[in-house]
Design a protein around this motif. Structure first.
Motif, mmCIF file in Angstrom:
data_model
loop_
_atom_site.group_PDB
_atom_site.id
_atom_site.type_symbol
_atom_site.label_atom_id
_atom_site.label_comp_id
_atom_site.label_asym_id
_atom_site.label_seq_id
_atom_site.Cartn_x
_atom_site.Cartn_y
_atom_site.Cartn_z
ATOM 1 N N THR A 1 -2.076 22.633 47.118
ATOM 2 C CA THR A 1 -2.926 21.786 46.291
ATOM 3 C C THR A 1 -4.323 21.746 46.913
ATOM 4 N N ALA A 2 -5.310 21.287 46.144
ATOM 5 C CA ALA A 2 -6.670 21.159 46.671
ATOM 6 C C ALA A 2 -6.696 20.200 47.857
ATOM 7 N N CYS A 3 -5.909 19.135 47.736
ATOM 8 C CA CYS A 3 -5.837 18.152 48.818
ATOM 9 C C CYS A 3 -5.265 18.768 50.091
ATOM 10 N N VAL B 1 -13.377 21.364 48.302
ATOM 11 C CA VAL B 1 -12.524 22.440 47.793
ATOM 12 C C VAL B 1 -12.832 22.704 46.321
ATOM 13 N N VAL B 2 -12.999 21.630 45.553
ATOM 14 C CA VAL B 2 -13.309 21.772 44.128
ATOM 15 C C VAL B 2 -14.664 22.446 43.942
ATOM 16 N N GLY C 1 -12.413 25.046 37.783
ATOM 17 C CA GLY C 1 -11.783 24.049 38.638
ATOM 18 C C GLY C 1 -10.866 24.729 39.640
ATOM 19 N N TYR C 2 -10.331 23.958 40.574
ATOM 20 C CA TYR C 2 -9.452 24.528 41.596
ATOM 21 C C TYR C 2 -8.189 25.161 41.001
ATOM 22 N N PRO C 3 -7.555 24.553 39.970
ATOM 23 C CA PRO C 3 -6.351 25.185 39.403
ATOM 24 C C PRO C 3 -6.586 26.620 38.931
ATOM 25 N N LYS C 4 -7.778 26.906 38.407
ATOM 26 C CA LYS C 4 -8.076 28.269 37.958
ATOM 27 C C LYS C 4 -8.236 29.220 39.136
ATOM 28 N N LEU C 5 -8.820 28.751 40.219
ATOM 29 C CA LEU C 5 -8.896 29.551 41.437
ATOM 30 C C LEU C 5 -7.494 29.825 41.960
ATOM 31 N N GLN C 6 -6.652 28.811 41.920
ATOM 32 C CA GLN C 6 -5.271 28.944 42.372
ATOM 33 C C GLN C 6 -4.515 29.961 41.508
ATOM 34 N N ASP C 7 -4.741 29.917 40.194
ATOM 35 C CA ASP C 7 -4.119 30.902 39.299
ATOM 36 C C ASP C 7 -4.511 32.318 39.705
ATOM 37 N N ALA C 8 -5.804 32.500 40.032
ATOM 38 C CA ALA C 8 -6.289 33.821 40.418
ATOM 39 C C ALA C 8 -5.628 34.291 41.709
ATOM 40 N N LEU C 9 -5.458 33.389 42.660
ATOM 41 C CA LEU C 9 -4.787 33.721 43.917
ATOM 42 C C LEU C 9 -3.332 34.104 43.666
ATOM 43 N N MET D 1 6.499 28.980 41.123
ATOM 44 C CA MET D 1 7.400 28.167 41.930
ATOM 45 C C MET D 1 7.291 28.671 43.364
ATOM 46 N N ALA D 2 6.864 27.796 44.268
ATOM 47 C CA ALA D 2 6.684 28.206 45.658
ATOM 48 C C ALA D 2 8.030 28.296 46.362
ATOM 49 N N SER D 3 8.814 29.265 45.953
ATOM 50 C CA SER D 3 10.141 29.456 46.529
ATOM 51 C C SER D 3 10.623 30.853 46.168
ATOM 52 N N PHE D 4 11.892 31.140 46.461
ATOM 53 C CA PHE D 4 12.430 32.475 46.202
ATOM 54 C C PHE D 4 12.950 32.615 44.780
ATOM 55 N N VAL D 5 12.834 31.571 43.959
ATOM 56 C CA VAL D 5 13.203 31.659 42.547
ATOM 57 C C VAL D 5 11.962 31.387 41.699
ATOM 58 N N ASP D 6 11.978 31.892 40.473
ATOM 59 C CA ASP D 6 10.909 31.606 39.525
ATOM 60 C C ASP D 6 11.359 30.513 38.575
ATOM 61 N N SER D 7 10.394 29.826 38.002
ATOM 62 C CA SER D 7 10.699 28.817 36.991
ATOM 63 C C SER D 7 10.881 29.519 35.650
ATOM 64 N N LEU D 8 12.112 29.529 35.146
ATOM 65 C CA LEU D 8 12.391 30.137 33.849
ATOM 66 C C LEU D 8 12.419 29.096 32.733
ATOM 67 N N VAL D 9 12.179 27.841 33.075
ATOM 68 C CA VAL D 9 12.227 26.762 32.083
ATOM 69 C C VAL D 9 11.234 26.991 30.940
ATOM 70 N N PRO D 10 9.950 27.321 31.220
ATOM 71 C CA PRO D 10 9.023 27.558 30.114
ATOM 72 C C PRO D 10 9.434 28.746 29.237
ATOM 73 N N ALA D 11 10.024 29.767 29.844
ATOM 74 C CA ALA D 11 10.488 30.922 29.063
ATOM 75 C C ALA D 11 11.602 30.512 28.106
ATOM 76 N N LEU D 12 12.479 29.635 28.564
ATOM 77 C CA LEU D 12 13.534 29.122 27.691
ATOM 78 C C LEU D 12 12.946 28.243 26.587
ATOM 79 N N SER D 13 11.895 27.496 26.905
ATOM 80 C CA SER D 13 11.248 26.655 25.896
ATOM 81 C C SER D 13 10.611 27.508 24.799
ATOM 82 N N ILE D 14 9.931 28.576 25.195
ATOM 83 C CA ILE D 14 9.336 29.481 24.202
ATOM 84 C C ILE D 14 10.440 30.146 23.382
#
Length: 290
Positions: free
Chosen positions: A46-48, A61-62, A72-80, A243-256
């Motif tokens: 996070t920015a904090c 940071v912002v 904003g910082y979230p867009k920089l984070q997306d790029a990273l 998801m900062a882990s060894f699994v990905d978040s598939l929840v949004p894919a299921l929602s779509i």
């Protein structure tokens, strides 16, 4: 800059930081130095947290993100995250999950991450692409649904419900022979739904490329415009899967997937009512449910 531009600029992010470095403030230079050495870690900070680690304020940071041209910082984070998501090994992703200190923390962080991913998906999904994808599914001669490894879970879910609504839905399965053999009769009247998330399956891209060459309409359900399947898709439905882990978040894919199922179902409302009536009789006759 707009969202698409920001995502495309992620490939030049490191060189952009280096170019901007002489013009940055003292605090911003500390951030730049840390990112250049640890961008794989910063991608999920996070920015904090980044500010605490470097020894500057969150507002610095912002402002650093703004100095690089991000809204904003979230867009920089997306790029990273775009830079690293397909390069990380499973071991590296496990090491990144060091903030998951106990079960309560894990529960809260994972659920919050899924909520954030759904919110991000809602903000960025292409509504016109979704509408066209729904119509293409409704009118296809045959629908092929492809998802390998963990993505197969989403493919199976989508295929199960679409098969109730429509005829000729085929889930490409790796335990049912070679994937190419399963789509050898595909043509321009057919649709392929390709579900692909990091680390992107090479086989998925090869199968979808073959389908594209045969004239099939390709719908990709993926997390990035840089995903291999997105580059050859006719409709790209982008979903967040961070998801900062060894699994990905598939929840949004299921929602779509849910949204696609309901969209197609509502267009076939009268037909599926009759179909479900028949199913209810079968379920009752053979005691399928308690």
């Amino acid at each position: 800059m707009d969202g698409t531009r920001e995502m495309k600029d992620s490939k030049q992010l490191i060189s952009n930081i280096q170019a901007q470095y002489p013009r940055l403030s003292k605090g911003q230079k500390l951030i730049a130095q840390y990112i250049l050495s640890n961008y794989d870690k910063v991608a999920f900070m996070t920015a904090c947290k980044l500010g605490e680690t470097v020894g500057v304020s969150e507002s610095t940071v912002v402002r650093f993100a703004n100095a690089l041209g991000y809204s904003g910082y979230p867009k920089l984070q997306d790029a990273l995250q775009e830079l690293i998501k397909n390069r990380l090994t499973t071991v590296q992703r496990v090491e990144m999950a060091n903030e998951y200190s106990d079960d309560t923390t894990i529960l809260n962080k994972v659920l919050k991450s899924d909520i954030d991913n759904i919110r991000g998906t809602l903000e960025e999904v292409d509504e016109k692409a979704f509408e066209e994808a729904s119509n293409k599914l409704l009118n296809a001669r045959k629908i092929y649904i492809l998802g390998m490894r963990s993505s197969f879970t989403v493919a199976q879910y989508l295929g199960f419900y679409l098969d109730i609504i429509l005829d000729s839905v085929h889930i490409i399965r790796m335990d049912m022979g070679d994937a190419f053999e399963q789509i050898v009769r595909i043509n321009e009247n057919d649709v392929v739904v390709a579900i692909s998330f990091p680390r992107y399956s090479k086989k998925s891209f090869e199968v979808v490329s073959y389908a594209k060459e045969k004239g099939a309409h390709v719908i990709s359900l993926t997390d990035s415009i840089f995903a291999p399947v997105a580059s050859i898709a006719d409709n790209v439905l982008l979903v967040k899967s961070n998801m900062a882990s060894f699994v990905d978040s598939l929840v949004p894919a299921l929602s779509i997937s849910n949204a696609l199922i309901i969209s197609v179902g509502m267009k076939e409302k009268e037909e599926i009512k009759e179909h479900f009536d028949d199913l209810e009789k079968i379920w009752k006759m053979y005691s399928v449910y308690e």
